[in-house]
Design a protein around this motif. Structure first.
Motif, PDB file in Angstrom:
ATOM      1  N   UNK A 172     -37.927  48.646  -6.357  1.00 10.75           N
ATOM      2  CA  UNK A 172     -36.609  49.127  -7.468  1.00 10.75           C
ATOM      3  C   UNK A 172     -35.853  49.786  -6.617  1.00 10.75           C
ATOM      4  N   UNK A 173     -34.578  50.111  -7.252  1.00 13.49           N
ATOM      5  CA  UNK A 173     -33.478  50.614  -6.383  1.00 13.49           C
ATOM      6  C   UNK A 173     -33.247  52.071  -6.254  1.00 13.49           C
ATOM      7  N   UNK A 174     -32.764  52.524  -5.512  1.00 13.18           N
ATOM      8  CA  UNK A 174     -32.307  53.857  -4.940  1.00 13.18           C
ATOM      9  C   UNK A 174     -30.725  53.572  -4.743  1.00 13.18           C
ATOM     10  N   UNK A 175     -29.817  54.173  -5.688  1.00 15.24           N
ATOM     11  CA  UNK A 175     -30.066  55.350  -6.634  1.00 15.24           C
ATOM     12  C   UNK A 175     -30.255  54.866  -8.132  1.00 15.24           C
ATOM     13  N   UNK A 180     -35.700  44.388 -10.171  1.00 19.15           N
ATOM     14  CA  UNK A 180     -35.381  43.046 -10.169  1.00 19.15           C
ATOM     15  C   UNK A 180     -36.278  42.245 -10.852  1.00 19.15           C
ATOM     16  N   UNK A 181     -35.688  41.274 -11.322  1.00 20.01           N
ATOM     17  CA  UNK A 181     -36.589  40.164 -12.204  1.00 20.01           C
ATOM     18  C   UNK A 181     -37.044  39.216 -11.509  1.00 20.01           C
ATOM     19  N   UNK A 182     -38.028  38.265 -11.913  1.00 16.60           N
ATOM     20  CA  UNK A 182     -38.367  37.379 -11.229  1.00 16.60           C
ATOM     21  C   UNK A 182     -37.310  36.049 -11.048  1.00 16.60           C
ATOM     22  N   UNK A 183     -36.415  35.938 -11.958  1.00 13.96           N
ATOM     23  CA  UNK A 183     -35.713  35.046 -11.935  1.00 13.96           C
ATOM     24  C   UNK A 183     -34.558  35.441 -11.025  1.00 13.96           C
ATOM     25  N   UNK A 184     -34.295  36.735 -10.748  1.00 14.54           N
ATOM     26  CA  UNK A 184     -33.019  37.168  -9.964  1.00 14.54           C
ATOM     27  C   UNK A 184     -33.698  36.889  -8.397  1.00 14.54           C
ATOM     28  N   UNK A 185     -35.045  37.301  -8.108  1.00 13.21           N
ATOM     29  CA  UNK A 185     -35.620  37.068  -6.811  1.00 13.21           C
ATOM     30  C   UNK A 185     -35.589  35.500  -6.667  1.00 13.21           C
ATOM     31  N   UNK A 317     -33.184  53.717 -15.743  1.00  8.36           N
ATOM     32  CA  UNK A 317     -33.975  52.962 -14.733  1.00  8.36           C
ATOM     33  C   UNK A 317     -35.034  52.430 -15.053  1.00  8.36           C
ATOM     34  N   UNK A 318     -35.839  51.259 -14.574  1.00 11.27           N
ATOM     35  CA  UNK A 318     -36.746  50.558 -14.740  1.00 11.27           C
ATOM     36  C   UNK A 318     -37.904  50.877 -13.695  1.00 11.27           C
ATOM     37  N   UNK A 319     -37.517  51.688 -12.640  1.00 10.67           N
ATOM     38  CA  UNK A 319     -38.223  52.027 -11.606  1.00 10.67           C
ATOM     39  C   UNK A 319     -37.978  52.938 -10.870  1.00 10.67           C
ATOM     40  N   UNK A 320     -38.541  53.453  -9.639  1.00 12.34           N
ATOM     41  CA  UNK A 320     -38.291  54.282  -8.771  1.00 12.34           C
ATOM     42  C   UNK A 320     -38.448  55.892  -9.597  1.00 12.34           C
ATOM     43  N   UNK A 321     -37.600  56.886  -9.079  1.00 12.41           N
ATOM     44  CA  UNK A 321     -37.332  58.006  -9.816  1.00 12.41           C
ATOM     45  C   UNK A 321     -35.965  58.730  -9.519  1.00 12.41           C
ATOM     46  N   UNK A 322     -34.792  57.753  -9.857  1.00 13.04           N
ATOM     47  CA  UNK A 322     -33.634  58.168  -9.866  1.00 13.04           C
ATOM     48  C   UNK A 322     -32.825  57.641 -11.013  1.00 13.04           C
ATOM     49  N   UNK A 323     -31.712  58.303 -11.461  1.00 14.09           N
ATOM     50  CA  UNK A 323     -30.731  57.613 -12.397  1.00 14.09           C
ATOM     51  C   UNK A 323     -29.428  57.984 -11.753  1.00 14.09           C
TER      52      UNK A 323
END
Length: 396
Positions: A172-175, A180-185, A317-323
């Motif tokens: 998941x992204x910072x910041x 990412x979805x499976x389709x995007x990957x 955010x869908x992951x990590x710990x930032x917004x």
């Protein structure tokens, strides 16, 4: 008088750390600061990782192997293979944090003047790593309006030139916390294979995927064996930021052989930290279940509180710990410095990271900040109150 290098002049300051002198001055004035600027979790490090260092007995604190202790690498491979990565010990080099792993990766696949495509906003130090490596960042902008979702792959393809060597993602992204979805990957996989590029994935927040969503690793993408490079670290996973242990992983033997030369040049990763990291691999799943539950609660509190402030826009955010939050200000750098130099509410203020430093495109992110929800819920609630008071005073 001798002059510093042009590279030294071009090296960007950290948007996360450049405000530290102002924070120190505020503390000297007796101001309590809620630090939302840096991804330093307040979650406790697994006890057995710390105990492993305390209980170590050795007569000589020796270098380790340049690729890292064999026992740690073997155990790390077992950890990865539990999530179907099908790796061997020869596919991994232990680094001094994920930062060094990224430097090894850039140094191994890019020459001076080569280009790497990165969705922005991105981890600010990518700009620094690129500058240090003589690499040109080709940004592809994502927007808060659609929660920083990945643009169509056709937009990536427009940026590809004969100088392009890789696409770099943080997942998941910072910041942004974007997951990412499976389709995007799959789309990125097809693109890098088509153009014979590398796909470098910074996956240091892999465990922190929320709302029942799954993380899809670059190492699990079929057909990508010679194109995939994974960057990893113990810093966030086990709340061990000070250990400075990461790794670069690839099934491409030429990549690993080149990275090994960089690893030999810096001699070895830190010995005690590898001992702690090896022990941390025994951390039970219950630890992560509790941590994820806590971060989801913090995220939900923070996002709902920010949305209640007039003029503030925030992505979920869908992951990590930032917004990333967009504020009713023209210049978040000025606002962040003003918070520390000139503002306090009942003896307290907040420290945030101006978001312009997370972009490569000039003029982007000037009214945005990154917030790390690494403080317990009551502190986050108080911090948002202070932010609302500060915005009213700043815009008065």
């Amino acid at each position: 008088m001798p002059h510093i290098s042009e590279k030294g002049r071009q090296m960007p300051s950290s948007p996360v750390r450049k405000l530290v002198p102002y924070a120190e001055a505020a503390k000297d004035r007796g101001i309590n600061i809620y630090q939302l600027n840096i991804g330093q979790p307040d979650i406790k490090t697994p006890t057995h990782a710390l105990e492993a260092v305390k209980n170590t007995t050795m007569d000589v604190l020796e270098y380790s192997h340049s690729a890292g202790n064999q026992s740690y690498r073997e155990k790390l491979i077992m950890h990865y293979n539990k999530i179907d990565m099908d790796l061997s010990i020869d596919d991994i080099i232990v680094s001094t944090g994920g930062s060094e792993a990224l430097m090894f990766a850039m140094g191994s696949i890019c020459d001076y003047g080569d280009e790497v495509i990165i969705p922005e906003p991105f981890y600010a130090n990518y700009n620094g790593f690129a500058t240090a490596s003589g690499v040109t960042v080709k940004p592809i902008t994502t927007t808060i309006e659609n929660n920083f979702a990945l643009p169509p792959v056709s937009e990536f393809e427009k940026l590809i030139t004969d100088k392009t060597k890789a696409i770099l993602i943080c997942n998941p992204g910072n910041p942004t916390g974007y997951l990412y979805t499976q389709e995007e990957m799959d789309q990125l996989t097809a693109l890098v294979i088509k153009h014979d590029l590398f796909l470098v994935a910074d996956e240091v927040y892999r465990e922190f995927a929320y709302d029942g969503r799954e993380h899809f690793s670059v190492m699990n993408q079929a057909g990508l064996e010679q194109h995939a490079i994974m960057i990893d670290s113990v810093s966030k996973r086990y709340s061990m930021c000070g250990a400075r242990i990461g790794c670069v992983v690839s099934k491409n033997k030429e990549v690993i052989a080149a990275a090994m030369k960089f690893a030999q040049a810096r001699l070895s990763p830190p010995t005690f930290a590898q001992i702690a990291a090896e022990a941390a691999l025994d951390t039970p799943q219950e630890y992560f279940d509790e941590v994820i539950e806590e971060y989801i609660a913090r995220r939900d509190l923070l996002i709902s509180s920010l949305k209640s402030i007039e003029g503030v826009k925030v992505a979920n955010p869908g992951g990590a710990f930032y917004c990333v939050a967009e504020l009713p200000v023209e210049n978040s750098d000025d606002f962040a410095q003003w918070l520390l130099e000139s503002f306090e509410y009942e003896g307290e203020t907040i420290m945030v990271a101006p978001a312009a430093g997370f972009y490569s495109s000039p003029g982007m992110g000037n009214n945005q900040i990154r917030i790390a929800y690494v403080l317990e819920k009551e502190s986050l609630k108080r911090a948002v109150v202070i932010l609302e008071k500060a915005l009213k005073a700043y815009n008065a």
